[in-house]
Design a protein around this motif. Sequence first.
Motif, PDB file in Angstrom:
ATOM      1  N   THR A 251       6.261  10.332   4.108  1.00 42.14           N
ATOM      2  CA  THR A 251       6.849  10.552   4.508  1.00 42.14           C
ATOM      3  C   THR A 251       8.259  10.143   3.273  1.00 42.14           C
ATOM      4  O   THR A 251       7.689  10.502   2.398  1.00 42.14           O
TER       5      THR A 251
ATOM      6  N   PHE B  40      11.092  -5.514   1.046  1.00 37.10           N
ATOM      7  CA  PHE B  40       9.870  -4.334  -0.503  1.00 37.10           C
ATOM      8  C   PHE B  40       9.972  -4.672  -1.766  1.00 37.10           C
ATOM      9  O   PHE B  40       9.652  -5.029  -2.336  1.00 37.10           O
TER      10      PHE B  40
ATOM     11  N   LEU C 160       4.756   5.545  -2.290  1.00 41.57           N
ATOM     12  CA  LEU C 160       3.091   6.920  -2.229  1.00 41.57           C
ATOM     13  C   LEU C 160       2.844   6.832  -3.689  1.00 41.57           C
ATOM     14  O   LEU C 160       2.012   6.800  -3.799  1.00 41.57           O
TER      15      LEU C 160
ATOM     16  N   THR D 274      11.524  -5.198   7.423  1.00 45.57           N
ATOM     17  CA  THR D 274      12.927  -5.899   7.836  1.00 45.57           C
ATOM     18  C   THR D 274      13.625  -7.522   8.241  1.00 45.57           C
ATOM     19  O   THR D 274      13.545  -8.240   7.263  1.00 45.57           O
TER      20      THR D 274
ATOM     21  N   LEU E 262       3.371   6.332   5.272  1.00 46.34           N
ATOM     22  CA  LEU E 262       3.757   4.744   6.522  1.00 46.34           C
ATOM     23  C   LEU E 262       2.158   4.452   7.375  1.00 46.34           C
ATOM     24  O   LEU E 262       1.544   5.473   7.305  1.00 46.34           O
TER      25      LEU E 262
ATOM     26  N   GLN F 299      10.734   8.462   3.215  1.00 50.47           N
ATOM     27  CA  GLN F 299      11.566   7.293   3.536  1.00 50.47           C
ATOM     28  C   GLN F 299      10.895   6.450   4.277  1.00 50.47           C
ATOM     29  O   GLN F 299       9.979   6.762   4.700  1.00 50.47           O
ATOM     30  N   PRO F 300      11.572   5.303   3.634  1.00 51.09           N
ATOM     31  CA  PRO F 300      10.622   3.746   4.531  1.00 51.09           C
ATOM     32  C   PRO F 300      10.951   3.880   5.605  1.00 51.09           C
ATOM     33  O   PRO F 300      11.950   4.511   6.156  1.00 51.09           O
ATOM     34  N   THR F 301      10.299   3.604   6.676  1.00 51.99           N
ATOM     35  CA  THR F 301      10.555   3.626   8.154  1.00 51.99           C
ATOM     36  C   THR F 301      10.874   2.131   8.700  1.00 51.99           C
ATOM     37  O   THR F 301      11.880   2.285   9.661  1.00 51.99           O
ATOM     38  N   HIS F 302      10.923   1.470   7.997  1.00 51.29           N
ATOM     39  CA  HIS F 302      12.215  -0.116   7.991  1.00 51.29           C
ATOM     40  C   HIS F 302      11.486  -0.280   9.491  1.00 51.29           C
ATOM     41  O   HIS F 302      12.167  -0.346  10.952  1.00 51.29           O
ATOM     42  N   THR F 303      10.147  -0.244   8.875  1.00 48.90           N
ATOM     43  CA  THR F 303      10.095  -1.470  10.765  1.00 48.90           C
ATOM     44  C   THR F 303       9.920  -2.841  10.449  1.00 48.90           C
ATOM     45  O   THR F 303      11.048  -3.386   9.325  1.00 48.90           O
TER      46      THR F 303
ATOM     47  N   GLU G 126       1.036   8.789   7.731  1.00 54.49           N
ATOM     48  CA  GLU G 126       2.107   9.278   7.834  1.00 54.49           C
ATOM     49  C   GLU G 126       2.281   9.217   6.821  1.00 54.49           C
ATOM     50  O   GLU G 126       3.379   8.374   6.682  1.00 54.49           O
TER      51      GLU G 126
END
Lengths: 418, 227
Positions: free
Chosen positions: A260, A285, A212, A270, A197, A262-266, A258
């Motif tokens: 992670t 994406f 990544l 979205t 992220l 998984q994607p954060t789905h900001t 950050e």
Amino acid sequence: MPRDGRTKLSRRAWITTTSGVIAAGLVKTQTDAIKLVAQEAPSDPTRVPGKLVSELGGRAPAEEPKRLVRAQTLSSSSRTPLADLMGTITPADLHFERHHAGVPDIRLEDHELLVHGMVERPMVFRMSDLMRYPQVSRIQFLECSGNGGGVYNRDRMPTEVTVQALDGLLSTSEWTGVAVSTILREVGVRRGASWILAEGSDAAVMSRSIPLDKVMEDSMLAYGQNGERIRPEQGYPLRLFNPGYEGNTSVKWLRRIEVTDQPTHTRDETSKYTDPLGDGKVRQFSLAMDAKSVITFPSYPYALPETGWWEIRGLAWSGRGRITKVEVSTDGGRTWVDAALQGPILEKSTVRFRHLFDWNGRDTVILSRATDETGYVQPTVEQLWDARGTRTSYHQNHQRAWKIARTGEVTFGLGELV
Amino acid sequence: MRRAQTGGRVPLRGAAEGGLPGMVRGAFLLVVATALVACSDSGQTADRAPIVSGDVAMAGTLEGIPAHAPARFDFGTEASAARVAIWDIDVRPDGEGLPEGSGSVAQGRDVYNVHCVACHGPTGTEGPNDRLVDSEQWDDVPSTRTVGNYWPHATTLYDYIRKAMPQLTPGILSEDQVYAVIAYILWMNEIIPEDSVLDAQTLAAVVMPARDKFVVDDRVGGAGPVR
């Protein structure tokens, strides 16, 4: 040629004048006298001394390329004047802008980058730290995925539109910084990590998730642009730069990464920057920018003043690698010829293409189409509509067209073909 | 206010103060940080073993790193857990990152009418900025892209509102107020009932109508069919 309204003076008259004003005490030094002479725009530049050196250069007074500003709101954009530019590099002050809450005012010495998450050593880097890491530079394009969004709808196909207004969310720079992989090597990525992220320190705290694999491959923490510090509008003092990816992922004013699993789905991955495909599904994406080309000359509002030889010029680029071919059609897409490509042809960078055209004075439509090293060919607008429907405005990389009328007037010509 | 109170050399907005007074919270984080450092010093467990980044995601050499480079340069400074916590404010669909606190639809109505109505309109449909409300669902293509018919995850509302809203005074809402205004927006979209109270558990449990419409990019380049 003398400028309008100015009196043409002989050299003798200038000398007399400058001597006179020095004698009269109006100016005190030779420098002042030369300035005075220069201001008077002499008719023959070989007959008067020129301006002295300066600490900061500027454009010739008559050259005034400008970004196109659509709306003065906090979340807005300005577009690069592609038709005014030559070669591939965009002057930094003409690089397109897209901000979501304005341009923050950040001091170099205050800025910090926090890298944490699935890492062995969460770390904070100041700019002086980042500058000390091994440096990389690359000449690559940045394009907003909303570029060209003005021509996704058959019912709203414009004619009187400039290449700047249509596709000016594209710029190319030499970016300098530290590879993201260098910093991730430093903090030690933990097993199982698959995304990052990236978050900015603007008033929108704009953030995006990026795979990544991608950032390890070629992403950069960029602090330089065309030889100088990145400008505030481009993320001063630090931005993420993801070559070939939609511009929104290259988070400006970067303060945090950050790692992670998984994607954060900001919000911006979205509700924005997603593509409804017309079949009940929404593509998410959609990060890589597919191959694309635009003719920048001739283009609206230019008018060819006479028949004969004209050089069609434009830019081609692909987010998936190098451009291998650009073809030009001067007969509405019936026949195509290879355009000349100006080297060096760089990965995920713009390429200048040119095609010499003998215009015979008839109505015609000119187009270009790019092919990249994956074999991908820039699609027609019908191919794109067939694949994705007509309700998505992002990633509109279809072939562009310009109509040349008998009068020589050039207008956007896609409406002629659909 | 929040920006000023984060103190020291961290001038920007970060994690909210939450229910703990600043001093107490700071002390708590310091204890956590100390504990983490202690864990780190005591050795690695198998599933948290450090591995170099190159093994994770890429083969070959890293750009810009010559063969004689050290394993680590150590030019930055290690970030304490307290330092990380100040900025680690993102929220994920599984609820990871949601803070303590709660808010009701009724409380959210008050928050909305003070902080949101000017840009989003009395019913979340009038603008002038983004339309928030449309409970009409769609089959092939959406005619609007609102919270009610397009946003796939309710947690994104927390992530976004806490970071970016209200547009002219971002960061002004308390954690409870953010929960409340999300409850109100979800109620206006007919996703949760009027007596709902949202907190970390209930917000993460909300299933958005558009959740299953989203598919990952299938474009691959190449000479194949246009996608």
